[in-house]
Design an enzyme around this catalytic site. Sequence first.
Site, PDB file in Angstrom:
ATOM      1  N   THR A  87       5.969 -13.956  13.629  1.00  0.00           N
ATOM      2  CA  THR A  87       6.051 -13.578  12.648  1.00  0.00           C
ATOM      3  C   THR A  87       5.293 -11.841  12.136  1.00  0.00           C
ATOM      4  OG1 THR A  87       4.133 -14.730  11.995  1.00  0.00           O
ATOM      5  CG2 THR A  87       6.718 -15.877  12.510  1.00  0.00           C
ATOM      6  N   THR A 142      -0.972  -3.538   5.987  1.00  0.00           N
ATOM      7  CA  THR A 142       0.489  -3.780   5.090  1.00  0.00           C
ATOM      8  C   THR A 142      -0.960  -4.339   4.163  1.00  0.00           C
ATOM      9  OG1 THR A 142       2.019  -5.822   5.358  1.00  0.00           O
ATOM     10  CG2 THR A 142       2.424  -3.393   5.989  1.00  0.00           C
ATOM     11  N   THR A 187       8.835  -0.850  -6.367  1.00  0.00           N
ATOM     12  CA  THR A 187       8.941  -0.320  -6.760  1.00  0.00           C
ATOM     13  C   THR A 187       7.754   0.237  -7.368  1.00  0.00           C
ATOM     14  OG1 THR A 187       9.126  -2.163  -8.021  1.00  0.00           O
ATOM     15  CG2 THR A 187      11.388  -1.503  -7.458  1.00  0.00           C
ATOM     16  N   LYS A 209      -1.251  -7.867  12.692  1.00  0.00           N
ATOM     17  CA  LYS A 209      -1.264  -7.849  10.547  1.00  0.00           C
ATOM     18  C   LYS A 209      -0.090  -8.869  10.896  1.00  0.00           C
ATOM     19  CE  LYS A 209       1.786  -5.683   8.238  1.00  0.00           C
ATOM     20  NZ  LYS A 209       2.703  -6.390   7.931  1.00  0.00           N
TER      21      LYS A 209
END
Lengths: 396, 396
Positions: B186, B149, B396, B175
């Site tokens: 995690t 990500t 956003t 990742k």
Amino acid sequence: MHDWSLPTAYRYAGIVSGLRKEANRRDLALVVSDRPAACAGIFTQNRVAAAPVQVCKSRLPRPDARGVVICSGNANACTGEQGIADAKRMAQLAAIGIGCQAEQMLVASTGVIGRPLPMQVFESGIPAATRKLDASIDGINDAAHAILTTDTVIKVATRAVKHSGGEIRILGFAKGAAMIGPNMATMLAFVLTDAAVAPPHLQSMLTRAGQRSFNCISVEGHTSTNDTVLLFANGKGPQLSGTALEEYGNVVESVCVDLARAIARDAEGAKHLVTIEVEGTRNDAEATKIAKTIADSALVKTAIYGGDPNWGRFVSAAGYSGVMFEEKDLSLWLGDMPLYRDGVPLPFEAAAASAYLRNNREVTMRLRFSLGSGQCKFWTCDLTPEYVHLNADYTT
Amino acid sequence: MHDWSLPTAYRYAGIVSGLRKEANRRDLALVVSDRPAACAGIFTQNRVAAAPVQVCKSRLPRPDARGVVICSGNANACTGEQGIADAKRMAQLAAIGIGCQAEQMLVASTGVIGRPLPMQVFESGIPAATRKLDASIDGINDAAHAILTTDTVIKVATRAVKHSGGEIRILGFAKGAAMIGPNMATMLAFVLTDAAVAPPHLQSMLTRAGQRSFNCISVEGHTSTNDTVLLFANGKGPQLSGTALEEYGNVVESVCVDLARAIARDAEGAKHLVTIEVEGTRNDAEATKIAKTIADSALVKTAIYGGDPNWGRFVSAAGYSGVMFEEKDLSLWLGDMPLYRDGVPLPFEAAAASAYLRNNREVTMRLRFSLGSGQCKFWTCDLTPEYVHLNADYTT
């Protein structure tokens, strides 16, 4: 300045002692009750408790306290036996100045951890402070400024309560800014009243008020070594009891809530005061646990800062709080906007939710569970680049 | 690229499915074992567990797994019943593509929480990925990129172990980046080996390895909804047992530690990899509790970022960890420099301590207690303005 109703028979000072490097920065405060006052305290639960905390704990509660001396800029924490001796000497110097026993004087500190106090500063500074004691708003203003560290504003709250024996006044002042984690009282606060309350009642009242105010705020969740809240009651009339005592306790709690909210609002670098309302858990402790976990999450705090309604962060923080629940038990609102109901995401206007965060200094999220009647109201702030900058270079 | 020893009979793909908005960003990974493999998993302990986590949990451990399909950009968490159906469909599409039962295929996701998966993307994307499966380093590279990500680098670790039945190879990739809190694994990590290990042994080995690796890292302490570590073992030879099994477990653990450290090192905005060594507690759990509390403190993290040897923050974080100790039980080193011994602050060169933090990408602090023989090694990162910026505007 507010139109403050001042409790009777208290005097205040806040002076430049020279403890801080900055010229003309007030760093030493003194609060004195002219008559012996009942006094109760609540303190950090950190295993590493500062020397002044240890001294206060050994002296409280008591019926005959005469005041507290406070320094800002040095925490007197992690300072070993010398630190204890220094804290006691601070109290002794204040006691000599006003003419009482050393044990009647309390002491508090805030600032950098792990440095011995430069006691020569106080040998002259504390006597100088006793000579400046002043019962007016100016004295309070000086004292409230002298306890600040990175706070940007003083935090003061007052109440007046009608009572059969006449009006009772309550004045509180506090400092916060950072190293604020909700495990007891998370900063320094001093609440002064001219009511007459027996020390055991005063202690249970303060413990209860602290649980719903100072224990319900968080800046970054780091519990300080120096947290101290002292409540003084120096009234001469008959001691409060029964319903009057209970009502008075609620007013003391509202003063504590005002101060706690003011601390969260003025947290280092903060742009938002965030109220987290949790309801419908099995008990209040579960609600507090969930609220605190959300409040301490850097991902929640940065989303608020960015005006980003990334509600998955709120829900996932609740999920690792340690409280047992299923997703279907949970609904979530941001302000008035429902985002998640009974475990199912709702369609919502991302732009409106973002605008709510961007356009309001104070924002609220509400989590409703279907597990019981537990509840909690908790206050925190956002995490901003300013917070990082402020704390990346604090001692050096 | 490393000189990787690749485990036999695995193939990999990482493609641009169109799930992400960014053009040419790989977002769909597929790992396939050409023969049935024992498979064990460890998962988030968040009560809000993502749909793919729930699907994996219901299928593991098992002796006949054939692989895992992974998407990045959407977590498929907080998505209700539809999310479960979508996760199962992802696995089914992969199973159809390679010709096995749907239950033999696992599934994982990472990304934004609370949005339904756009399944039409996978209806074509997953068959396309099965056609691209590749046993070479190129395939691994593609898969390792497709699961990222906000990570800036892929995280891969390999080992080769000599064994009476020939060489065993282990390959892991992972990742991380953020929403990293040490409660289980995690993040996403996949460890592939051609050893032959029975599923119950594989499960206990992975649980133990995870406890000392992925559970010992923290970025901001926010436990994700999607944490998943899968360990595949597809060996054809006799199943490992006894000393060989134990030694092999240690190697698996070292692969997990490599991946965990790589995650802490590449955390969002991080400038430092911080190793926290705690020793001398009553047991290992106490050491971990103290290390995690220090690792999660924003005040500790900002001090490291600022090159500020403000060690009072380290000691005070230990103090609110919940572990009982007295200050005299504790000594502290930063790198090789002793700062605090048996509860007493030591004189130290602040400039040298600051230089140590400023000049090293990897730094270590060591806390020694005098309570017992418990210990823990924990990894975290600093908190930087970049972390705040990255997370203030993620959805956003």
